[in-house]
Design an enzyme around this catalytic site. Structure first.
Site, PDB file in Angstrom:
ATOM      1  N   GLU A 172       0.880  -1.169   0.000  1.00 60.23           N
ATOM      2  CA  GLU A 172       0.000   0.000   0.000  1.00 60.23           C
ATOM      3  C   GLU A 172       0.913   1.212   0.000  1.00 60.23           C
ATOM      4  O   GLU A 172       1.513   1.558   1.013  1.00 60.23           O
ATOM      5  CB  GLU A 172      -0.910  -0.028   1.230  1.00 60.23           C
ATOM      6  CG  GLU A 172      -1.920   1.094   1.260  1.00 60.23           C
ATOM      7  CD  GLU A 172      -1.619   2.103   2.339  1.00 60.23           C
ATOM      8  OE1 GLU A 172      -1.127   3.199   1.985  1.00 60.23           O
ATOM      9  OE2 GLU A 172      -1.837   1.805   3.522  1.00 60.23           O
ATOM     10  N   CYS A 193      -1.539   8.680   3.488  1.00 57.40           N
ATOM     11  CA  CYS A 193      -1.426   8.061   2.168  1.00 57.40           C
ATOM     12  C   CYS A 193      -2.660   8.338   1.320  1.00 57.40           C
ATOM     13  O   CYS A 193      -2.619   8.196   0.098  1.00 57.40           O
ATOM     14  CB  CYS A 193      -1.201   6.565   2.302  1.00 57.40           C
ATOM     15  SG  CYS A 193      -2.485   5.731   3.259  1.00 57.40           S
TER      16      CYS A 193
END
Length: 686
Positions: free
Chosen positions: A258, A297
């Site tokens: 990720e 993120c």
């Protein structure tokens, strides 16, 4: 003089300091030393072996037992949350930032605990999909099953969410029955270490189910094997390096990445100044720039707006960002804290300079820090910076360079096709959002962006109060994205649990497959005798079966049901219209009349172990039923799931309704609550 705290790793059954003094970790806001971190001297091969050995005890537990363990653990951590909040201030997180990390992480663990109890059986093996019949006579069938991997999951996490980043990974992993080794990013590892200490203190986890490495992972990845899994959250560059590690490649180790991505948010052309959608867009962009100082993120890096709205948008964002009080995270008036470190601030400033080659700064000054409290030089403070790229299609840097802080770039589009093209130029992102009240705009933008994003949020006036926002990953939804975002998936409810299990197609006789899965399969042995509704869970067995008497459907039955329920659909009431229907030869009985009569045939009416009917799954009406047809029911105990810490369990019954020719007219699963013993323990005591 106060002795600086040395972080320890929890490995092989004990807390172990590194062999060296290690790296000094600093408070993000004050620059004061917080802790020392080092993992020198750890035997990483032994760490993995210890975890693999622990897997045996996890695998003996059922999904419900593991879910109960997670629930108890989540509640224990929630009771200690204030301790975590106090430690979280060192990371630069405000109370609001800490809430996302701390209570968001614990809430995610509790969500998986709930899903495990509600959506998984009280068993150790999952069935996946329907039984596949491989022979004409049904003697050879197949069933896909999911069983836990027998290795260890190594979770390598980023610095920005030291608690959530760990808990959102270990919750589905432990629920699957796989032990974990957690390696937090060093900068904020002191908060992760504190959380793991409190987890170990509870004594709720089997020894070895969770290990922690504070410091470098050394040669850990050299020792991963075929049954292990590795997850990584962080930069795409580091992720690619780990993904191509020789042992990961050679042993086909499951690897999920990720990575930080250039997430986009698109303002629809209908969302002009003065509309709810325009105001929501401004609020969301500003929030994503300032929450965790933009160190997320999922933060909005690219702000895509109609060219006609850009001037008003920039003005609205500038006004909102100028009011953001930057200061010490513990101060009540602070709305944004510092970045994680001075090195991180230097990195963000460097990336801003890269972006300035194709974009101009329209709000904020990265080199002139204004704080409401704290020292602007000792703390890693940086005011929000808004940039503008007038020709975004030609400005490659805004689609390639990420300043991992409170930085976003506004870029105009002239039509919806261009908006989609700009969103896709990020080459794969974790999340995109679209703010519009127009259905056509929503369809165009969402479907255009979807293949390049793991999640798409639609913001509109209807969801203004209920929406969790662009940047909030949620336990039931997948978190991940294609391309630059890493190509992986986390969470997503039970999807995330299955990632840590092996899918296997098992072929054989129904009798043997039923024994493997703990679920009755057509063709497996059955047992008749006493009505199965008279049996408690202590007596009931998979395959217990009742074949009922028959009941003939009459004209009066159908017409009474039609008028009583109000369902006077023409196929039940009008012979000519029914015969004109290509599916029917004459008037037909209602499907729900068939299900109701079926219940009347198989139900045992007296008080007994069956406490309640709570649903029907997979109901299908397979053949029409005409006046004069006779119905018969075959009811078979298909699956038994005792509930933990309760006097009852769930029983799934295979219900097959046939006519006088043996044709199946209806097929479904009946779900009931059944007492573990009868009479109930409470009544027996009374």
């Amino acid at each position: 003089m106060t002795t600086l705290r040395r972080l320890e790793s929890y490995v092989c059954g004990g807390w172990t300091p590194g062999a060296k003094e290690g790296q000094t970790l600093l408070d993000a806001a004050t620059g004061a030393p917080v802790a020392l971190i080092d993992s020198t001297g750890l035997d990483f091969a032994a760490v993995l072996q210890h975890g693999r050995a622990a897997g045996a005890s996890l695998r003996t537990m059922t999904f419900h037992e593991r879910a109960g363990m997670l629930k108890a653990l989540g509640l224990a951590l929630m009771a200690r949350k204030e301790e975590f909040y106090a430690e979280s201030l060192h990371t630069g997180a405000t109370r609001a930032d800490g809430w996302v990390d701390i209570e968001g992480g614990i809430g995610t663990m509790l969500a998986f605990a709930s899903k495990g109890r509600r959506e998984l059986p009280n068993a150790r093996v999952l069935t996946d999909g329907e039984v596949e019949v491989l022979s004409k006579d049904g003697s050879f069938v197949a069933q896909h099953i999911l069983s836990p991997l027998e290795g260890v999951a190594v979770h390598i996490n980023a610095f920005n969410f030291p608690i959530w980043g760990m808990l959102e990974k270990i919750a589905p992993t432990l629920l699957a029955g796989l032990p974990c080794v957690v390696k937090p990013a060093s900068q904020t590892a002191y908060l992760t270490e504190l959380c793991v200490r409190r987890i170990i203190d509870t004594g709720l986890l089997p020894e070895g189910a969770l290990q922690l490495i504070c410091g470098s992972v050394g040669d850990l990845l050299d020792h991963v094997g075929e049954q292990d899994a590795v997850t990584f959250t962080g930069s795409a560059w580091t992720g690619r390096k780990l993904k191509t590690h020789p042992a990961v490649v050679a042993n086909s180790v499951r690897f999920t990445m990720e990575a930080d991505s250039l997430n986009a948010s698109i303002l629809g052309p209908d969302a002009v100044p003065g509309t709810a959608e325009f105001d929501l867009f401004v609020r969301e962009v500003a929030r994503e720039m300032t929450t965790k100082a933009g160190q997320k993120c999922t933060a909005i890096r690219r702000v895509i707006a109609p060219r006609a709205q850009v001037q008003a948008l920039v003005a609205a964002l500038r006004e909102r960002l100028d009011k953001t009080a930057l200061g010490l995270p513990g101060d009540e008036g602070t709305r944004m804290g510092p970045l994680a470190s001075l090195d991180q601030r230097a990195e963000v400033r460097e990336r801003i300079r890269d972006l300035q080659a194709v974009a101009e700064i329209v709000a904020g000054d990265p080199d002139a820090v204004r704080v409401s409290s704290g020292d602007s030089e000792r703390g890693a403070f940086l005011n929000p910076v808004l940039m503008y790229a007038d020709a975004p299609k030609a400005a490659a840097a805004v689609h390639e360079v990420e300043a991992f802080g409170p930085v976003s770039t506004v870029m105009p589009y002239d039509d919806l096709d261009e908006a989609v093209a700009l969103a896709r130029m990020g080459r794969g992102s974790l999340v995109s959002s679209v703010f519009t009240g127009d259905e056509t705009v929503a369809e165009k933008l969402v479907l255009g962006a979807a293949p390049w994003h793991g999640r798409v949020l639609i913001g509109s006036a209807e969801t203004a109060k209920s929406s969790t926002g662009h940047g909030s990953p949620l336990a039931p939804l997948v978190h991940g994205g294609p391309g630059r975002a890493g190509g992986g998936e986390e969470m997503g409810g039970i999807r995330g649990v299955k990632h840590y299990m092996q899918r296997t197609a098992v072929q054989g006789a129904p009798r043997l497959l039923s024994a493997v899965t703990g679920r009755w399969i057509e063709g497996a042995p059955t047992r008749s005798g006493e009505h199965p509704f008279r049996k408690s869970l202590a007596e009931l067995r998979i395959g217990d079966q009742l074949v009922t008497a028959t009941r003939t459907i009459t004209l009066e039955d159908v017409e009474h049901f039609a008028h009583f329920t109000g369902d006077t659909f023409y196929a039940h009431m009008d012979q000519a219209a029914a015969r004109a229907n290509p599916f029917f030869d004459d008037r037909v009985a209602h499907g729900y009349l068939i299900a109701s009569f079926a219940a009347g045939l198989f139900v045992e009416p007296n008080p007994g172990p069956v406490l309640a009917n709570y649903g029907v799954d997979n109901l299908r009406f397979l053949s029409p039923v005409y006046f004069g047809d006779s119905l018969q029911v075959r009811l078979t105990c298909k699956e038994i799931n005792p509930r933990e810490n309760a006097q009852h369990g769930e029983v799934r019954w295979d219900c097959r309704v046939t006519n006088q020719r043996g044709e199946v007219v209806a097929q479904y699963d009946v779900l009931t609550m059944v007492a573990k013993t009868w009479p109930l323990a409470s009544e027996a005591a009374a």
